[in-house]
Design a protein around this motif. Structure first.
Motif, PDB file in Angstrom:
ATOM      1  N   LEU A 159       0.886  -0.915  -0.008  1.00 64.93           N
ATOM      2  CA  LEU A 159      -0.010   0.051  -0.009  1.00 64.93           C
ATOM      3  C   LEU A 159       0.789   1.244   0.133  1.00 64.93           C
ATOM      4  CD1 LEU A 159      -2.772  -0.928   2.747  1.00 64.93           C
ATOM      5  CD2 LEU A 159      -3.054  -0.741   0.214  1.00 64.93           C
ATOM      6  N   ARG A 160       2.077   1.312   0.527  1.00 69.37           N
ATOM      7  CA  ARG A 160       2.934   2.459   0.425  1.00 69.37           C
ATOM      8  C   ARG A 160       2.952   3.379  -0.391  1.00 69.37           C
ATOM      9  NH1 ARG A 160       5.719   3.473   5.004  1.00 69.37           N
ATOM     10  NH2 ARG A 160       5.777   1.365   5.402  1.00 69.37           N
ATOM     11  N   PRO A 161       3.466   2.907  -1.651  1.00 67.88           N
ATOM     12  CA  PRO A 161       3.436   3.774  -2.964  1.00 67.88           C
ATOM     13  C   PRO A 161       1.979   4.594  -3.326  1.00 67.88           C
ATOM     14  CG  PRO A 161       3.608   1.577  -3.485  1.00 67.88           C
ATOM     15  CD  PRO A 161       3.369   1.520  -2.068  1.00 67.88           C
ATOM     16  N   LEU A 162       0.908   3.874  -2.718  1.00 66.81           N
ATOM     17  CA  LEU A 162      -0.485   4.452  -3.142  1.00 66.81           C
ATOM     18  C   LEU A 162      -0.503   5.560  -2.325  1.00 66.81           C
ATOM     19  CD1 LEU A 162      -0.295   1.694  -4.754  1.00 66.81           C
ATOM     20  CD2 LEU A 162      -2.661   1.888  -4.695  1.00 66.81           C
ATOM     21  N   LEU A 163      -0.390   5.277  -0.844  1.00 63.83           N
ATOM     22  CA  LEU A 163      -0.838   5.843   0.215  1.00 63.83           C
ATOM     23  C   LEU A 163       0.020   7.304   0.377  1.00 63.83           C
ATOM     24  CD1 LEU A 163      -1.593   3.468   3.133  1.00 63.83           C
ATOM     25  CD2 LEU A 163      -3.267   4.809   2.118  1.00 63.83           C
ATOM     26  N   GLU A 164       1.210   6.966   0.127  1.00 65.08           N
ATOM     27  CA  GLU A 164       2.190   8.036   0.055  1.00 65.08           C
ATOM     28  C   GLU A 164       2.061   8.833  -1.297  1.00 65.08           C
ATOM     29  OE1 GLU A 164       5.713   6.543   1.697  1.00 65.08           O
ATOM     30  OE2 GLU A 164       4.925   6.149   3.474  1.00 65.08           O
ATOM     31  N   SER A 165       1.269   9.015  -1.929  1.00 65.28           N
ATOM     32  CA  SER A 165       1.256   9.467  -3.346  1.00 65.28           C
ATOM     33  C   SER A 165       0.633  10.985  -3.427  1.00 65.28           C
ATOM     34  CB  SER A 165       0.308   8.743  -4.376  1.00 65.28           C
ATOM     35  OG  SER A 165      -1.021   8.878  -3.805  1.00 65.28           O
ATOM     36  N   GLY A 166       0.739  11.588  -2.201  1.00 59.81           N
ATOM     37  CA  GLY A 166       0.191  13.041  -2.159  1.00 59.81           C
ATOM     38  C   GLY A 166      -0.577  13.387  -1.016  1.00 59.81           C
ATOM     39  N   ALA A 167      -1.503  14.105  -1.283  1.00 60.19           N
ATOM     40  CA  ALA A 167      -2.364  14.455  -0.096  1.00 60.19           C
ATOM     41  C   ALA A 167      -3.282  13.551   0.626  1.00 60.19           C
ATOM     42  CB  ALA A 167      -3.424  15.769  -0.791  1.00 60.19           C
ATOM     43  N   ASP A 168      -3.900  13.943   1.505  1.00 61.26           N
ATOM     44  CA  ASP A 168      -4.820  12.964   2.351  1.00 61.26           C
ATOM     45  C   ASP A 168      -5.601  12.233   1.472  1.00 61.26           C
ATOM     46  OD1 ASP A 168      -3.843  14.340   4.603  1.00 61.26           O
ATOM     47  OD2 ASP A 168      -5.660  15.274   5.419  1.00 61.26           O
ATOM     48  N   LEU A 169      -5.635  10.865   1.851  1.00 60.48           N
ATOM     49  CA  LEU A 169      -6.116   9.951   1.161  1.00 60.48           C
ATOM     50  C   LEU A 169      -7.176   8.789   1.900  1.00 60.48           C
ATOM     51  CD1 LEU A 169      -6.432   8.662  -1.782  1.00 60.48           C
ATOM     52  CD2 LEU A 169      -4.373   7.447  -1.163  1.00 60.48           C
ATOM     53  N   ARG A 170      -8.022   8.448   1.343  1.00 66.26           N
ATOM     54  CA  ARG A 170      -8.884   7.199   1.984  1.00 66.26           C
ATOM     55  C   ARG A 170      -9.242   6.505   0.929  1.00 66.26           C
ATOM     56  NH1 ARG A 170     -14.169   7.057   5.930  1.00 66.26           N
ATOM     57  NH2 ARG A 170     -14.900   4.963   5.266  1.00 66.26           N
ATOM     58  N   MET A 171      -8.860   5.194   0.992  1.00 71.13           N
ATOM     59  CA  MET A 171      -9.017   4.096  -0.148  1.00 71.13           C
ATOM     60  C   MET A 171      -9.483   2.642   0.411  1.00 71.13           C
ATOM     61  SD  MET A 171      -5.234   3.629  -1.624  1.00 71.13           S
ATOM     62  CE  MET A 171      -4.089   2.415  -0.463  1.00 71.13           C
ATOM     63  N   HIS A 172      -9.990   1.889  -0.492  1.00 78.82           N
ATOM     64  CA  HIS A 172     -10.379   0.565  -0.343  1.00 78.82           C
ATOM     65  C   HIS A 172      -8.923  -0.314  -0.486  1.00 78.82           C
ATOM     66  CE1 HIS A 172     -14.428   1.972  -1.884  1.00 78.82           C
ATOM     67  NE2 HIS A 172     -14.534   1.289  -0.621  1.00 78.82           N
ATOM     68  N   VAL A 173      -9.049  -1.363   0.397  1.00 76.86           N
ATOM     69  CA  VAL A 173      -7.704  -2.221   0.053  1.00 76.86           C
ATOM     70  C   VAL A 173      -8.368  -3.362  -0.854  1.00 76.86           C
ATOM     71  CG1 VAL A 173      -6.433  -3.740   1.579  1.00 76.86           C
ATOM     72  CG2 VAL A 173      -6.911  -1.697   2.564  1.00 76.86           C
ATOM     73  N   SER A 174      -9.618  -3.656  -0.904  1.00 77.98           N
ATOM     74  CA  SER A 174     -10.117  -4.511  -1.910  1.00 77.98           C
ATOM     75  C   SER A 174      -9.743  -5.939  -1.318  1.00 77.98           C
ATOM     76  CB  SER A 174      -9.839  -4.233  -3.065  1.00 77.98           C
ATOM     77  OG  SER A 174     -10.583  -3.026  -3.769  1.00 77.98           O
ATOM     78  N   ASN A 175      -9.738  -6.481  -0.136  1.00 71.66           N
ATOM     79  CA  ASN A 175      -9.042  -7.541   0.335  1.00 71.66           C
ATOM     80  C   ASN A 175      -9.563  -8.800  -0.464  1.00 71.66           C
ATOM     81  OD1 ASN A 175      -9.622  -5.384   2.618  1.00 71.66           O
ATOM     82  ND2 ASN A 175      -7.836  -6.689   3.185  1.00 71.66           N
ATOM     83  N   GLY A 176     -11.008  -8.988  -0.547  1.00 73.96           N
ATOM     84  CA  GLY A 176     -11.512 -10.063  -1.104  1.00 73.96           C
ATOM     85  C   GLY A 176     -11.218 -10.257  -2.503  1.00 73.96           C
ATOM     86  N   ALA A 177     -11.206  -9.169  -3.349  1.00 74.00           N
ATOM     87  CA  ALA A 177     -10.695  -9.049  -4.515  1.00 74.00           C
ATOM     88  C   ALA A 177      -9.359  -9.382  -4.987  1.00 74.00           C
ATOM     89  CB  ALA A 177     -11.096  -7.693  -5.491  1.00 74.00           C
ATOM     90  N   LEU A 178      -8.676  -8.914  -3.970  1.00 72.11           N
ATOM     91  CA  LEU A 178      -6.966  -9.189  -3.981  1.00 72.11           C
ATOM     92  C   LEU A 178      -6.848 -10.414  -3.894  1.00 72.11           C
ATOM     93  CD1 LEU A 178      -4.360  -7.937  -4.458  1.00 72.11           C
ATOM     94  CD2 LEU A 178      -4.181  -7.243  -2.134  1.00 72.11           C
ATOM     95  N   ALA A 179      -7.431 -11.118  -2.723  1.00 75.88           N
ATOM     96  CA  ALA A 179      -7.343 -12.376  -2.523  1.00 75.88           C
ATOM     97  C   ALA A 179      -7.633 -13.488  -3.698  1.00 75.88           C
ATOM     98  CB  ALA A 179      -8.109 -13.042  -1.271  1.00 75.88           C
ATOM     99  N   SER A 180      -9.002 -13.085  -4.194  1.00 72.71           N
ATOM    100  CA  SER A 180      -9.111 -13.910  -5.430  1.00 72.71           C
ATOM    101  C   SER A 180      -8.675 -13.863  -6.558  1.00 72.71           C
ATOM    102  CB  SER A 180     -10.728 -13.347  -5.826  1.00 72.71           C
ATOM    103  OG  SER A 180     -11.228 -14.129  -6.881  1.00 72.71           O
ATOM    104  N   PHE A 181      -7.874 -12.397  -6.831  1.00 69.65           N
ATOM    105  CA  PHE A 181      -7.055 -12.276  -8.108  1.00 69.65           C
ATOM    106  C   PHE A 181      -5.724 -13.097  -7.677  1.00 69.65           C
ATOM    107  CE2 PHE A 181      -4.086  -9.061 -10.100  1.00 69.65           C
ATOM    108  CZ  PHE A 181      -4.468  -9.423 -11.291  1.00 69.65           C
ATOM    109  N   VAL A 182      -5.134 -13.018  -6.786  1.00 65.94           N
ATOM    110  CA  VAL A 182      -3.776 -13.548  -6.597  1.00 65.94           C
ATOM    111  C   VAL A 182      -3.912 -15.257  -6.518  1.00 65.94           C
ATOM    112  CG1 VAL A 182      -2.105 -14.056  -4.770  1.00 65.94           C
ATOM    113  CG2 VAL A 182      -2.773 -11.588  -5.191  1.00 65.94           C
TER     114      VAL A 182
END
Length: 492
Positions: free
Chosen positions: A388-411
């Motif tokens: 997550l680090r490069p996304l979270l530290e990409s600029g100003a304040d940010l809130r985003m989904h982790v998409s845990n279920g989608a990521l688990a399925s995809f991987v």
């Protein structure tokens, strides 16, 4: 102040910030909150039904809630106490100042809480989501419409003959090349995750057979099409839809987040994995970077006091009894709830009505809890939070989904692909991190299920680390809409 829907400030009917924001600031000014440590966030919640109120108040904690003490605040990091969130779409015509003041001073005990605080992926809203797919027939009978009618446009983009022909032609090019070198397997596998009512499978199989006849290579004779879904009811419908192709079709009930549990025998054998509108329906956490500090968004499902009293009266119960009844509903299902709680739901119709009424009124409280370290946070099995680090530290304040279920399925799906195989997925993808700073991306309610946009940048980042190339493109066979096509295959 964070005004996310920038585009709404212009156009034929621009948002009037004076009426939408000033009352909130006035309420805050009359409260004893330290305004130096308050965030005001304005969204445009496009879903007709969601888990949000017009105004929500979210505590921003300085410790993880376990009693371990506050997390040290690094130099130059902003340390906020509170976030006030406003849905601009519904703020017009509302006594916004009074509503904000009530939220700031509200007694949490007035709500009927259905669970304790926890990460979003562990919320009971996902148990409701699973209940919907497990007992879809009962929901459809009660509403008088099929689940696809709840989608924007009333149908899935998956059912598109031009799209099916394009995929089939790509397959034939690959297979012709492998056949020329004597490397084409005898069995040609195609997997579909999330088959719906089988319409997409029927379109694909009909087109495949027709194009194979014209092509003349006999690929249809060797084709094995595997339909996979969480819901047995959905699979039964799908099998009936593709009955004409039954000699080439198998079906599997499986957990979409762990496809290899059922399909491990197909590792490195599948030439096409097809997915449509599945990832946006899988459990997810949310994380945030506020003022230089990283937080997990914890949630707690509840029923507002007034609707809870109405629902309780309808099932001859006290509001305090509702959490127990809801837990029984989620554990047993509506049919067995009749046997377990006959004094409250005397028949199946009453049980389904209770289910639908609770779902319509359920809301989510939210709070921000500091993350001790991204390396300690597992996004999915075998995937570190460091991704997550490069996304979270990409600029100003940010809130985003982790998409845990989608990521688990995809991987877990990628290892199924043949070296010349391809994964194709049509879904609601956020393809640029900046989009999380300008639009609300869920969760929303589609009929009885949950929908969230999928963090496409995160999926692509993880895939590349595993040797797969991911591309995103607008859905090519229908203009308009929000559906994006993701494709993934082994890097050259």
């Amino acid at each position: 102040m964070d005004l996310r829907p920038h585009a709404r400030l212009r156009g034929a009917t621009p948002v009037d910030l004076t009426t939408a924001v000033t009352p909130v600031l006035e309420a805050l000014g009359e409260d004893d909150a330290d305004l130096d440590r308050v965030r005001v966030v304005c969204d445009w919640v496009q879903y007709k039904q969601s888990f949000r109120d017009v105004v929500d108040v979210r505590p921003i904690l300085s410790c993880d809630g376990t009693g371990a003490g506050p997390t040290p605040t690094p130099i130059s990091v902003r340390d906020d106490d509170l976030e006030v969130a406003v849905d601009l779409r519904r703020s017009g015509g509302v006594a916004l100042k009074e509503l904000t003041a009530a939220r700031l001073s509200a007694d949490p005990g007035a709500r009927v809480h259905l669970e304790d605080w926890g990460p979003g992926s562990a919320s009971c809203i996902w148990d409701f989501n699973a209940l919907y797919w497990s007992h879809l027939r009962l929901w459809e009978e009660a509403t008088g419409q099929g689940y696809e009618q709840a989608l924007p446009g009333g149908e899935s983009d998956a059912r598109n003959r031009d799209g099916a022909r394009a995929l089939i032609d790509e397959l034939f090019v690959v297979w012709d090349g492998l056949a020329a070198s004597g490397a084409l397997p005898d069995q040609l596998y195609v997997v579909e995750l999330g088959v719906g009512n089988g319409s997409q499978a029927r379109v694909f199989l009909d087109e495949f057979r027709a194009r194979d006849r014209a092509h003349g290579r006999g690929y249809y004779r060797r084709l094995h099409y595997l339909m996979c879904d969480y819901s047995q009811h959905v699979l039964d419908l799908a099998r009936a839809t593709v009955a004409e192709h039954r000699d080439h079709v198998s079906s599997f009930v499986l957990d979409a987040t762990r496809p290899r549990t059922s399909l491990g025998f197909l590792t490195v054998k599948v030439f096409l994995v097809y997915i449509s509108n599945v990832y946006d329906n899988l459990p997810t956490d949310e994380v945030a970077q506020l003022g230089g500090r990283t937080y997990c968004v914890q949630t707690r499902a509840h029923l507002p006091a007034a609707p809870a009293a109405e629902i309780a009266a309808q099932v001859h119960a006290e509001p305090c009894e509702l959490p127990g009844l809801v837990r029984k509903l989620l554990r047993l299902g509506p049919e067995l709830l009749v046997d377990a709680a006959p004094a409250h739901v005397p028949d199946l119709a009453a049980a389904v009505d209770f289910w639908r009424r609770v779902w319509a009124e359920i809301r989510l409280e939210e709070r921000y809890v500091p993350l001790g370290g991204l390396d300690l946070y597992a996004l999915a099995p075998g995937v570190s939070g460091e991704m997550l680090r490069p996304l979270l530290e990409s600029g100003a304040d940010l809130r985003m989904h982790v998409s845990n279920g989608a990521l688990a399925s995809f991987v877990d799906t990628l290892p199924l692909l043949h070296p010349y195989g391809k994964l194709v997925c049509h879904d609601l993808f956020v393809t640029e991190t900046q989009a999380y700073r300008t639009h609300f991306r869920g969760p929303g309610k589609y009929d009885g299920s949950v929908v969230n946009w999928v963090n496409g940048r995160l999926l692509a980042h993880v895939a590349r680390r595993r040797g797969f190339d991911v591309q995103y493109a607008p859905f090519a066979h229908r203009s308009g809409g929000n559906i994006v096509t993701m494709s993934a295959q082994v890097m050259d």
